[in-house]
Motif scaffolding. Structure first.
Motif, PDB file in Angstrom:
ATOM      1  N   GLU A  38     -60.517  94.305  75.747  1.00  0.00           N
ATOM      2  CA  GLU A  38     -60.495  93.095  76.564  1.00  0.00           C
ATOM      3  C   GLU A  38     -59.960  91.933  75.734  1.00  0.00           C
ATOM      4  OE1 GLU A  38     -64.060  92.502  79.216  1.00  0.00           O
ATOM      5  OE2 GLU A  38     -64.836  94.081  77.889  1.00  0.00           O
ATOM      6  N   ASN A  39     -59.002  91.228  76.282  1.00  0.00           N
ATOM      7  CA  ASN A  39     -58.425  90.075  75.600  1.00  0.00           C
ATOM      8  C   ASN A  39     -59.164  88.821  76.044  1.00  0.00           C
ATOM      9  OD1 ASN A  39     -56.937  88.064  74.446  1.00  0.00           O
ATOM     10  ND2 ASN A  39     -54.958  88.784  75.191  1.00  0.00           N
ATOM     11  N   LEU A  40     -60.081  88.346  75.196  1.00  0.00           N
ATOM     12  CA  LEU A  40     -60.852  87.144  75.468  1.00  0.00           C
ATOM     13  C   LEU A  40     -60.203  85.913  74.835  1.00  0.00           C
ATOM     14  CD1 LEU A  40     -64.404  88.623  74.738  1.00  0.00           C
ATOM     15  CD2 LEU A  40     -63.170  88.580  76.918  1.00  0.00           C
ATOM     16  N   SER A  41     -59.043  86.106  74.205  1.00  0.00           N
ATOM     17  CA  SER A  41     -58.359  85.008  73.519  1.00  0.00           C
ATOM     18  C   SER A  41     -57.460  84.238  74.489  1.00  0.00           C
ATOM     19  CB  SER A  41     -57.523  85.548  72.356  1.00  0.00           C
ATOM     20  OG  SER A  41     -56.309  86.122  72.828  1.00  0.00           O
ATOM     21  N   ASP A  42     -56.780  83.237  73.954  1.00  0.00           N
ATOM     22  CA  ASP A  42     -55.857  82.424  74.759  1.00  0.00           C
ATOM     23  C   ASP A  42     -54.416  82.912  74.675  1.00  0.00           C
ATOM     24  OD1 ASP A  42     -57.939  80.706  75.514  1.00  0.00           O
ATOM     25  OD2 ASP A  42     -57.685  79.477  73.716  1.00  0.00           O
ATOM     26  N   TYR A  43     -54.184  84.042  73.989  1.00  0.00           N
ATOM     27  CA  TYR A  43     -52.816  84.500  73.724  1.00  0.00           C
ATOM     28  C   TYR A  43     -52.597  85.921  74.233  1.00  0.00           C
ATOM     29  CZ  TYR A  43     -53.266  80.646  70.451  1.00  0.00           C
ATOM     30  OH  TYR A  43     -53.500  79.413  69.902  1.00  0.00           O
ATOM     31  N   SER A  44     -51.399  86.197  74.684  1.00  0.00           N
ATOM     32  CA  SER A  44     -51.021  87.579  75.004  1.00  0.00           C
ATOM     33  C   SER A  44     -50.858  88.334  73.695  1.00  0.00           C
ATOM     34  CB  SER A  44     -49.703  87.610  75.782  1.00  0.00           C
ATOM     35  OG  SER A  44     -49.864  87.002  77.043  1.00  0.00           O
ATOM     36  N   ILE A  45     -51.306  89.572  73.704  1.00  0.00           N
ATOM     37  CA  ILE A  45     -51.244  90.404  72.502  1.00  0.00           C
ATOM     38  C   ILE A  45     -50.614  91.745  72.843  1.00  0.00           C
ATOM     39  CG2 ILE A  45     -53.255  89.342  71.373  1.00  0.00           C
ATOM     40  CD1 ILE A  45     -54.833  91.871  72.377  1.00  0.00           C
ATOM     41  N   GLN A  46     -50.134  92.419  71.812  1.00  0.00           N
ATOM     42  CA  GLN A  46     -49.647  93.786  71.973  1.00  0.00           C
ATOM     43  C   GLN A  46     -50.300  94.663  70.923  1.00  0.00           C
ATOM     44  OE1 GLN A  46     -45.381  94.443  71.792  1.00  0.00           O
ATOM     45  NE2 GLN A  46     -45.612  96.430  72.785  1.00  0.00           N
TER      46      GLN A  46
END
Length: 128
Positions: A38-46
């Motif tokens: 789960e991406n709880l950050s403010d940035y798109s990640i790969q």
């Protein structure tokens, strides 16, 4: 279920012993695990790479490293998640796995590692 958050990325793991693919008399025990990222950050990640440390209760261990997960290098936007199922075989009825994912922030290319919490692999009858 075990979970861990690193740099705003939450990893959750559930495991399942698979008796239909195991052969205890042949020292072959098969386990499935489901991972939710789960991406709880403010940035798109790969997710670029993964590294696993696999420990068997007979004292042996091995490392597995490679690109992506189950053939994918998913991009996960803020508030989104990615799930997959994979498997691991052991020579004993009990073991553990842990590791990390190599991620990249898409906005600036920053690379960072996200810890995968240690989780147990075990045959349910061993816990009675």
């Amino acid at each position: 279920m075990v979970t861990k958050i690193t740099d705003g990325i939450k990893i959750s793991v559930e495991t399942l012993y698979q008796p239909e693919y195991s052969n205890p008399t042949g020292e072959h025990f098969m386990y499935a695990y489901q991972i939710r990222i789960e991406n709880l950050s403010d940035y798109s990640i790969q997710l670029l790479r993964r590294k696993w440390l696999i420990f068997d209760s007979n004292g042996t261990h091995r490392e597995v490293e490679g690109e992506g997960v189950v053939g994918l290098q998913p991009i996960i936007d803020p508030g989104e998640s990615h799930e997959y199922v994979s498997g691991c075989n052991l020579r004993t009825e009990i073991g553990t796995m842990k590791g990390h994912y190599r991620m990249q922030r898409l906005i600036d290319g920053r690379l960072f590692d996200v810890n995968i919490p240690e989780f147990q692999l075990y045959c349910p009858y061993k816990m009675n």
